[in-house]
Design a protein around this motif. Structure first.
Motif, short mmCIF file in Angstrom:
data_model
loop_
_atom_site.label_atom_id
_atom_site.label_comp_id
_atom_site.label_asym_id
_atom_site.label_seq_id
_atom_site.Cartn_x
_atom_site.Cartn_y
_atom_site.Cartn_z
N LEU A 1 0.48 -1.34 0.14
CA LEU A 1 -0.29 -0.23 0.22
C LEU A 1 0.85 1.28 -0.35
CD1 LEU A 1 -2.60 1.63 0.56
CD2 LEU A 1 -2.45 1.50 2.81
N VAL A 2 0.87 1.64 -0.97
CA VAL A 2 1.36 3.30 -1.15
C VAL A 2 0.61 4.68 -0.88
CG1 VAL A 2 3.30 4.11 -2.80
CG2 VAL A 2 3.39 2.41 -3.00
N VAL A 3 1.23 5.34 -0.22
CA VAL A 3 0.64 6.60 -0.46
C VAL A 3 1.02 7.57 -0.82
CG1 VAL A 3 -0.96 8.33 1.41
CG2 VAL A 3 -1.23 5.47 1.81
N ILE A 4 0.13 8.29 -1.37
CA ILE A 4 0.77 9.74 -2.09
C ILE A 4 0.09 10.67 -1.86
CG2 ILE A 4 1.68 10.70 -4.28
CD1 ILE A 4 1.15 6.89 -4.24
N THR A 5 0.57 11.92 -1.27
CA THR A 5 -0.21 12.77 -0.37
C THR A 5 0.52 14.06 -0.14
OG1 THR A 5 -1.43 14.04 1.06
CG2 THR A 5 -0.33 12.57 1.91
N ASP A 6 0.17 15.53 -0.39
CA ASP A 6 0.77 16.63 0.57
C ASP A 6 0.59 16.85 1.38
OD1 ASP A 6 -1.29 17.28 -0.20
OD2 ASP A 6 -1.48 19.11 -1.26
N GLY A 7 0.42 16.24 2.54
CA GLY A 7 0.77 16.19 3.58
C GLY A 7 -1.05 16.52 4.49
N ILE A 8 -1.09 16.24 5.40
CA ILE A 8 -2.50 16.80 6.40
C ILE A 8 -2.62 18.52 6.20
CG2 ILE A 8 -2.06 15.11 8.08
CD1 ILE A 8 -1.04 16.87 10.09
N ASP A 9 -3.55 18.92 6.27
CA ASP A 9 -3.99 20.14 6.29
C ASP A 9 -3.15 21.32 7.12
OD1 ASP A 9 -5.86 20.19 4.48
OD2 ASP A 9 -7.11 19.08 6.12
N SER A 10 -2.63 20.93 7.86
CA SER A 10 -1.86 22.04 9.02
C SER A 10 -1.24 21.37 10.28
CB SER A 10 -2.68 22.62 9.60
OG SER A 10 -2.13 23.79 10.60
N GLU A 11 0.31 21.40 9.96
CA GLU A 11 1.42 20.48 10.91
C GLU A 11 1.00 21.54 12.74
OE1 GLU A 11 5.00 19.17 10.55
OE2 GLU A 11 4.27 17.73 10.14
N SER A 12 0.24 22.56 12.65
CA SER A 12 0.70 23.44 13.77
C SER A 12 -0.76 24.10 14.05
CB SER A 12 1.01 24.52 13.58
OG SER A 12 0.50 25.60 12.65
N VAL A 13 -1.53 22.60 14.37
CA VAL A 13 -3.43 23.08 14.48
C VAL A 13 -4.13 23.63 15.72
CG1 VAL A 13 -5.79 21.75 14.39
CG2 VAL A 13 -3.52 20.54 13.40
N GLY A 14 -2.83 23.60 16.34
CA GLY A 14 -3.18 24.50 17.86
C GLY A 14 -3.33 25.82 18.23
N SER A 15 -3.55 26.17 16.81
CA SER A 15 -4.25 27.65 16.35
C SER A 15 -5.58 27.42 15.75
CB SER A 15 -2.98 28.66 15.69
OG SER A 15 -2.58 28.10 14.89
N SER A 16 -5.89 26.46 15.09
CA SER A 16 -6.55 26.31 13.79
C SER A 16 -8.13 26.04 14.88
CB SER A 16 -6.42 24.89 13.68
OG SER A 16 -4.79 25.43 12.46
N SER A 17 -8.96 25.46 13.71
CA SER A 17 -10.65 25.65 15.02
C SER A 17 -10.19 24.34 15.68
CB SER A 17 -11.45 25.48 13.61
OG SER A 17 -11.41 24.26 12.87
N SER A 18 -11.44 24.19 16.78
CA SER A 18 -11.70 22.97 17.33
C SER A 18 -11.93 21.82 16.57
CB SER A 18 -13.33 23.06 18.33
OG SER A 18 -13.99 23.26 17.28
N ALA A 19 -12.70 21.98 14.94
CA ALA A 19 -12.71 21.14 13.80
C ALA A 19 -11.97 20.15 13.65
CB ALA A 19 -14.07 21.47 13.28
N GLU A 20 -11.05 21.36 13.87
CA GLU A 20 -9.46 20.74 13.21
C GLU A 20 -9.12 19.80 13.96
OE1 GLU A 20 -7.91 24.11 11.41
OE2 GLU A 20 -7.83 23.53 9.35
N SER A 21 -8.78 20.28 15.12
CA SER A 21 -8.23 19.87 16.53
C SER A 21 -8.85 18.36 16.27
CB SER A 21 -8.21 20.43 17.56
OG SER A 21 -8.45 22.08 17.58
N ASP A 22 -10.23 18.44 16.54
CA ASP A 22 -11.10 17.15 16.41
C ASP A 22 -9.95 15.93 15.69
OD1 ASP A 22 -11.99 17.63 18.52
OD2 ASP A 22 -13.95 18.27 17.83
#
Length: 554
Positions: free
Chosen positions: A446-467
């Motif tokens: 299984l090879v997963v090719i992606t440009d990564g998750i939306d944010s590595e610093s979710v601490g300052s993002s919305s609560s939904a992203e934190s969830d």
């Protein structure tokens, strides 16, 4: 005379004057010797790397050309390399039981001319010839009996361009062993990361297909937050009080998850069109059902609770409700237990313009639960939009002509398919684990090719992203990847997981650590340019199949 003999003034100076030329010569020779030793070591290292790559080629001329090109690129100077050659010999070996065997060894040779700085004044030689030799015991070549699932990210961010211009692709130079005119022409017109991803996978499949005896099959899992499939569904059409059963192909959104007991249903598809009302509208006339559809069904309350929590009319199913509710209603333990069963999924049918009743111009079909007849203009009041992705899941099959596969050749984005705004890699892993079960070979990848998750610093993002980040981290921390390997190992199948993250290396450190912990230190990498993309992909798929270095002198 006696006084003269006893006078020691200037003795040291005299001695130094006598041996100074010798010291200078020794220093000059030492300097030249150190430089030559360093270049010798570099030549040996470069030849090791070059010969390992050349071992994947079949023709001797191709091997020599590859080695020479690699050495020139390695030293990055106009250095004269000569006597580059490869030779296959047979040597005697012994196994663990001290039984004698013969092994085929490929020796690679190279020479280079190294300039001297001081020695040339003594020997009149302006340069010295350095020699290197590397011996490789080749493996049996690329494993021809592997099944591959390519999980391909088609989120909106994959519309961004690559960090390196396609005009600077190293393997698209005419003297590169990896040069392919069609591939390179496709890369030159590739407008974004998704299109580059398509071409690189196409080239990988070509390399696998080069073995005429291979049995490999390929499956494709396009995703951003979940994926979509096509399948047929049956429905009853009520015309003049007469029921007629019909079949139609539809698009379904898929999540390989299990919900908490209060939302669990025996058949999610059955409830795709559930509505808690007991009436419908046709030709501006409201029709009232004698009994609300499936009002006595034992799972009705769970179905309504799920769709009230997970969906609502006029809103985007993916961006809104997955962000807000998925982490709250998923049953993590059951999800990991059920991820190997492709039938234990949450799938929701998307309604599109084709979902209408051709026999009644102003009517449309509303799911498998019941027929709803209403004004086409109000379709979105009672349904959900389709996934913002052009491609559907494709199960395992042999691909003789990868240029005929839409998911590898069609432009992924257009006015109707703009890509999703959310990337959930965990949903690709869960679904990929189920798809691996459909393979036949004893080794599956299984090879997963992606440009990564939306944010590595979710601490300052919305609560939904934190969830969502919590959900991703929880699934990883629960040993999702290890469970996949162990489950298939118990069935006699070896599974490898690989992650390729298209990103700037300094922006993906946390993500990379997470994936390396999941798949293995050497099974996850960040790539910043297209050459690195292909090299990493080849190393993941073929890297351990090229051979091993041996010392034939012993």
């Amino acid at each position: 005379m006696k006084k003269f003999l006893n006078d020691e003034n200037g003795v040291i100076a005299l001695i130094v004057a006598i041996i100074a030329p010798l010291i200078i010569v020794l220093l000059a020779l030492s300097f030249d010797g150190s430089i030559l030793l360093l270049k010798q070591a570099r030549l040996q290292d470069a030849l090791r790397e070059a010969s390992l790559g050349a071992n994947a080629l079949s023709e001797e001329g191709e091997k020599r050309k590859f080695i020479e090109s690699y050495l020139k690129a390695y030293f990055n100077k106009n250095i004269d390399f000569s006597n580059i050659s490869t030779k296959t010999t047979q040597i005697n070996t012994k196994d663990n039981k001290e039984q004698s065997n013969t092994a085929e060894i490929i020796d690679s040779y190279a020479q280079m001319s190294a300039l001297t700085y001081f020695s040339k004044n003594l020997t009149k030689e302006k340069s010295t010839t350095l020699k290197a030799k590397v011996s490789i015991e080749p493996a049996n070549g690329i494993n021809p009996n592997v099944d591959y699932v390519f999980a391909m990210d088609f989120s909106n961010s994959m519309r961004a361009s690559f960090f390196t211009k396609t005009s600077k692709i190293g393997f698209c130079k005419l003297d590169s062993p990896d040069y392919d005119e069609v591939i390179c022409n496709k890369l030159k017109v590739g407008a974004n990361r998704a299109e580059v991803m398509q071409v690189i996978i196409l080239k990988i499949i070509q390399s696998i297909n080069a073995n005429p005896h291979h049995t490999s099959k390929f499956a494709f899992l396009p995703f951003y937050a979940g994926s979509q499939i096509k399948k047929s569904f049956n429905y009853n059409l009520n015309i003049g009080g007469k029921q007629t059963e019909q079949t139609q192909e539809a698009s379904y959104y898929v999540l390989q998850v299990t919900f908490k007991p209060e939302y669990a249903l025996s058949d999610y598809d059955f409830w795709s069109g559930v509505m808690p009302i007991g009436s419908a509208v046709i030709d501006n006339h409201r029709l009232t059902f004698d009994t609300p559809p499936y009002s006595t069904h034992e799972e009705r309350s769970n179905a309504i609770a799920l769709f009230r929590r997970f969906t609502s009319p006029k809103q985007n199913l993916i961006h809104t409700h997955i962000e807000d509710n998925l982490p709250k209603i998923i049953d993590y333990e059951e999800t990991l237990r059920n991820m190997f069963d492709p039938k234990k999924v949450f799938s929701f049918r998307f309604y599109g313009s084709q979902d209408f009743n051709s026999l009644i111009p102003e009517a449309r079909i509303n799911g498998v639960a019941y027929d709803y007849y209403g004004d086409k203009k109000n379709i979105f009041k009672e349904s959900m939009r389709k996934l913002d992705m052009k491609f559907y899941e494709q199960g395992f099959k042999q691909i003789t002509d990868p240029y005929s596969v839409d998911i590898l050749n069609l432009k992924p984005f257009d006015s109707e398919n703009v890509g999703g705004g959310l990337t959930l890699v965990s949903t690709a892993i869960l679904r990929g684990a189920a798809m691996l079960g459909e393979g036949k070979n004893k080794r599956r990848v299984l090879v997963v090719i992606t440009d990564g998750i939306d944010s590595e610093s979710v601490g300052s993002s919305s609560s939904a992203e934190s969830d969502l980040l919590y959900m991703e981290n929880k699934l990883f921390s629960m040993g999702m990847c290890e469970k996949i390997r162990n489950e298939y190992k118990a069935k006699g199948v070896n599974v490898d997981l690989f992650f390729i993250n298209i990103s700037q290396k300094n922006e993906s450190k946390n993500t990379l650590k997470q994936w390396q912990k999941c798949a293995g230190q050497k099974n996850a990498a960040v790539v910043e340019n297209i050459d690195e993309f292909l090299k990493t992909f080849k190393q993941f798929i073929f890297g351990n199949q090229l051979g091993r270095f041996v010392n034939v002198d012993k």
